[in-house]
Structure formats: C-alpha cells, structure tokens
Design a protein around this motif. Structure first.
Motif, mmCIF file in Angstrom:
data_model
loop_
_atom_site.group_PDB
_atom_site.id
_atom_site.type_symbol
_atom_site.label_atom_id
_atom_site.label_comp_id
_atom_site.label_asym_id
_atom_site.label_seq_id
_atom_site.Cartn_x
_atom_site.Cartn_y
_atom_site.Cartn_z
ATOM 1 N N ARG A 68 43.835 38.901 40.230
ATOM 2 C CA ARG A 68 43.791 40.099 39.391
ATOM 3 C C ARG A 68 42.403 40.331 38.815
ATOM 4 O O ARG A 68 41.984 41.480 38.636
ATOM 5 C CB ARG A 68 44.838 40.000 38.275
ATOM 6 C CG ARG A 68 45.087 41.322 37.561
ATOM 7 C CD ARG A 68 45.597 42.393 38.503
ATOM 8 N NE ARG A 68 46.850 42.017 39.110
ATOM 9 C CZ ARG A 68 47.388 42.642 40.155
ATOM 10 N NH1 ARG A 68 46.755 43.670 40.726
ATOM 11 N NH2 ARG A 68 48.553 42.237 40.651
ATOM 12 N N ARG A 69 41.683 39.264 38.522
ATOM 13 C CA ARG A 69 40.296 39.443 38.060
ATOM 14 C C ARG A 69 39.449 40.106 39.153
ATOM 15 O O ARG A 69 38.647 41.002 38.870
ATOM 16 C CB ARG A 69 39.702 38.086 37.670
ATOM 17 C CG ARG A 69 40.070 37.643 36.258
ATOM 18 C CD ARG A 69 39.630 36.221 35.964
ATOM 19 N NE ARG A 69 38.216 36.016 36.184
ATOM 20 C CZ ARG A 69 37.253 36.328 35.314
ATOM 21 N NH1 ARG A 69 37.579 36.873 34.144
ATOM 22 N NH2 ARG A 69 35.990 36.095 35.586
ATOM 23 N N ALA A 70 39.644 39.680 40.398
ATOM 24 C CA ALA A 70 38.909 40.303 41.504
ATOM 25 C C ALA A 70 39.353 41.750 41.696
ATOM 26 O O ALA A 70 38.533 42.647 41.943
ATOM 27 C CB ALA A 70 39.134 39.504 42.784
ATOM 28 N N PHE A 71 40.655 41.985 41.562
ATOM 29 C CA PHE A 71 41.193 43.347 41.659
ATOM 30 C C PHE A 71 40.526 44.245 40.618
ATOM 31 O O PHE A 71 40.167 45.401 40.905
ATOM 32 C CB PHE A 71 42.699 43.306 41.428
ATOM 33 C CG PHE A 71 43.358 44.653 41.327
ATOM 34 C CD1 PHE A 71 43.908 45.262 42.440
ATOM 35 C CD2 PHE A 71 43.426 45.321 40.107
ATOM 36 C CE1 PHE A 71 44.511 46.512 42.346
ATOM 37 C CE2 PHE A 71 44.020 46.570 40.001
ATOM 38 C CZ PHE A 71 44.560 47.158 41.124
ATOM 39 N N CYS A 72 40.365 43.731 39.413
ATOM 40 C CA CYS A 72 39.745 44.520 38.343
ATOM 41 C C CYS A 72 38.287 44.847 38.661
ATOM 42 O O CYS A 72 37.805 45.928 38.349
ATOM 43 C CB CYS A 72 39.852 43.785 37.013
ATOM 44 S SG CYS A 72 41.531 43.737 36.330
ATOM 45 N N ARG A 73 37.587 43.897 39.280
ATOM 46 C CA ARG A 73 36.222 44.182 39.733
ATOM 47 C C ARG A 73 36.227 45.382 40.685
ATOM 48 O O ARG A 73 35.404 46.289 40.572
ATOM 49 C CB ARG A 73 35.643 42.974 40.467
ATOM 50 C CG ARG A 73 35.171 41.856 39.591
ATOM 51 C CD ARG A 73 33.866 42.177 38.902
ATOM 52 N NE ARG A 73 33.213 40.969 38.447
ATOM 53 C CZ ARG A 73 32.416 40.907 37.409
ATOM 54 N NH1 ARG A 73 32.182 41.992 36.688
ATOM 55 N NH2 ARG A 73 31.840 39.776 37.065
ATOM 56 N N ALA A 77 34.871 49.617 40.470
ATOM 57 C CA ALA A 77 33.909 50.041 41.507
ATOM 58 C C ALA A 77 32.696 49.119 41.572
ATOM 59 O O ALA A 77 31.624 49.526 42.011
ATOM 60 C CB ALA A 77 33.473 51.491 41.290
ATOM 61 N N LYS A 78 32.879 47.858 41.175
ATOM 62 C CA LYS A 78 31.818 46.858 41.314
ATOM 63 C C LYS A 78 32.083 46.105 42.616
ATOM 64 O O LYS A 78 32.528 44.951 42.622
ATOM 65 C CB LYS A 78 31.817 45.932 40.095
ATOM 66 C CG LYS A 78 31.474 46.671 38.804
ATOM 67 C CD LYS A 78 31.459 45.741 37.600
ATOM 68 C CE LYS A 78 31.085 46.503 36.331
ATOM 69 N NZ LYS A 78 31.083 45.627 35.131
ATOM 70 N N TYR A 79 31.801 46.806 43.715
ATOM 71 C CA TYR A 79 32.254 46.332 45.016
ATOM 72 C C TYR A 79 31.591 45.037 45.470
ATOM 73 O O TYR A 79 32.261 44.182 46.066
ATOM 74 C CB TYR A 79 32.066 47.425 46.067
ATOM 75 C CG TYR A 79 32.860 48.670 45.777
ATOM 76 C CD1 TYR A 79 34.212 48.595 45.445
ATOM 77 C CD2 TYR A 79 32.275 49.936 45.809
ATOM 78 C CE1 TYR A 79 34.953 49.723 45.167
ATOM 79 C CE2 TYR A 79 33.008 51.082 45.536
ATOM 80 C CZ TYR A 79 34.342 50.975 45.209
ATOM 81 O OH TYR A 79 35.070 52.098 44.924
ATOM 82 N N GLU A 101 47.168 41.241 50.216
ATOM 83 C CA GLU A 101 46.631 42.317 49.385
ATOM 84 C C GLU A 101 45.142 42.103 49.142
ATOM 85 O O GLU A 101 44.355 43.061 49.118
ATOM 86 C CB GLU A 101 47.381 42.385 48.062
ATOM 87 C CG GLU A 101 46.997 43.594 47.216
ATOM 88 C CD GLU A 101 47.831 43.735 45.954
ATOM 89 O OE1 GLU A 101 47.564 44.685 45.180
ATOM 90 O OE2 GLU A 101 48.736 42.898 45.722
ATOM 91 N N ALA A 102 44.742 40.841 48.980
ATOM 92 C CA ALA A 102 43.329 40.532 48.791
ATOM 93 C C ALA A 102 42.518 40.908 50.032
ATOM 94 O O ALA A 102 41.406 41.443 49.922
ATOM 95 C CB ALA A 102 43.148 39.050 48.483
ATOM 96 N N ALA A 103 43.072 40.634 51.221
ATOM 97 C CA ALA A 103 42.380 41.004 52.460
ATOM 98 C C ALA A 103 42.215 42.511 52.557
ATOM 99 O O ALA A 103 41.173 43.022 52.990
ATOM 100 C CB ALA A 103 43.144 40.475 53.667
ATOM 101 N N LEU A 104 43.246 43.241 52.145
ATOM 102 C CA LEU A 104 43.181 44.707 52.166
ATOM 103 C C LEU A 104 42.093 45.210 51.218
ATOM 104 O O LEU A 104 41.273 46.065 51.589
ATOM 105 C CB LEU A 104 44.536 45.284 51.773
ATOM 106 C CG LEU A 104 44.717 46.792 51.961
ATOM 107 C CD1 LEU A 104 44.717 47.150 53.442
ATOM 108 C CD2 LEU A 104 46.015 47.252 51.313
ATOM 109 N N LEU A 105 42.072 44.668 50.006
ATOM 110 C CA LEU A 105 41.050 45.070 49.033
ATOM 111 C C LEU A 105 39.657 44.680 49.510
ATOM 112 O O LEU A 105 38.691 45.421 49.305
ATOM 113 C CB LEU A 105 41.327 44.416 47.680
ATOM 114 C CG LEU A 105 42.380 45.063 46.791
ATOM 115 C CD1 LEU A 105 42.522 44.256 45.503
ATOM 116 C CD2 LEU A 105 42.016 46.503 46.457
ATOM 117 N N LEU A 106 39.558 43.515 50.135
ATOM 118 C CA LEU A 106 38.260 43.077 50.644
ATOM 119 C C LEU A 106 37.758 44.041 51.710
ATOM 120 O O LEU A 106 36.577 44.419 51.718
ATOM 121 C CB LEU A 106 38.373 41.661 51.207
ATOM 122 C CG LEU A 106 37.102 41.028 51.766
ATOM 123 C CD1 LEU A 106 35.967 41.074 50.755
ATOM 124 C CD2 LEU A 106 37.383 39.578 52.188
#
Length: 203
Positions: A68-73, A77-79, A101-106
C-alpha cells in the motif's frame, strides 16, 4: 471511511491490551489510502512496519503495508519512486495476494515514465489465474500498442485473447479494438469481416 478512521485511531487507547491493536494500526493506514490521503497513509503504514521491525507487532500485515505504501507513491504520480518500491515489494513477497496487482501497477508506472517495453514485460508476467488483473493487463498492453502505433501487433494480441478467453465479459471490447485497428489501417472491409467472424465464433 472517516467514521471508521476515527474508531481505528481511538482503538489502541480504548483497548490497550487487545490482541487487535496490530489490526487497528494497519487498517488505519489502509483507511487513509482509501480516503485518498496518501501521504498520511504512507506515514502510518511506515510506522506499522517500523513496529514490525522492532518486534512490537507480529507482522501479519507486512506485505499489505509495503504494497500500500508503494501504491500511494503511484497514486501521488511519483512513478520513479513507485517503480523502486513495487520492485522491492515483489522481490520480498513474490507469493503475496498483492503480487499481481503490484505487477499491474509496476507496468503502469513504467509506461508512465515512457518505458513502454519494460511496462509490457511486467504486464506479460500476470498469468490468467490472476483473473481480473490478467484481463486488465491484456487491455493495458493493447492500449500501449495503440499509442505506439503497433496496429498489427494489437490485432494479434486481441485475437489471442479472444481465443484464450471466449467467455470473458470483455470480449466485445476486444473485438471493438480489433476492428478499430483495421479501420485505422484503412481496411474497412477487414474490420467488418473481423466483426462478423467474432459473431460467428463467439455467438
């Protein structure tokens, strides 16, 4: 969510001996993220992870907190930072329920900084067993091909999806983009042919 947040914040003081204090500490961060308060969510979840490191908490939610911390990044928009944190998460928790979900966000974050090929590579790692995350990856890949002008690749991509997932609720969307790609290539007759073929094959 605001009411729930107040309850979670008050819980440790009201129930200092409860075994659910760890749950409250984690879910406060999740509630903040759900409310779009991403900086605050990162701070609360960071405190939770620090507590895990100090052995104050068992660590039941370590993977969720890091994800969730990475999701918030990403949401902020701090890609570049999101890319770093999502990769660290996937290395640390390859079997986590949040891994797909992390792979999708990545993939999204990589495409967001113009690294399209790297983004596509991440989307491809999401297997059909991931369900909606796999389908979302399929369509994000199609979008990337569309934006880069790879119309032939886009047609092949969606044709493969239709063959593999004829029962998907997104079949019509895939057919639409196949036909659109033919139209953009000036091939109206092939667009019609693709549409009718889909009707014949899929009913």
């Amino acid at each position: 969510h605001e009411d729930g947040l107040r309850v979670l914040r008050a819980f440790p003081q009201k129930f200092p001996s409860s075994s659910l204090r760890e749950d409250a500490a984690y879910w406060e961060g999740e509630a903040l993220a759900m409310l779009g308060k991403h900086e605050q969510a990162r701070e609360v979840l960071g405190s939770y992870l620090a507590g895990v490191k100090k052995k104050s908490w068992r660590g039941d939610y370590s993977d969720g907190a890091q994800f969730r911390r990475a999701f918030c990044r990403f949401a902020l928009a701090k890609y570049d930072d999101a890319i770093t944190e999502l990769r660290a998460f996937r290395r640390a928790y390859p079997e986590s329920p949040y891994a797909d979900e992390a792979a999708l966000l990545l993939g999204d974050a990589l495409c967001g900084v113009g690294r399209i090929d790297d983004g596509l590579a991440e989307y491809r790692k999401i297997k059909p067993a991931a369900g909606r995350f796999h389908e979302e990856a399929v369509f994000k890949m199609g979008k990337a091909m569309r934006l880069t002008g790879d119309l032939s690749g886009m047609r092949t991509h969606f044709a493969a999806f239709l063959k593999a997932s004829p029962g998907s609720s997104r079949v019509a969307e895939a057919v639409h983009w196949m036909c659109w790609s033919w139209q953009q290539s000036g091939e109206e007759s092939k667009a019609r042919e693709a549409a009718w073929q889909a009707v014949s094959d899929l009913g």
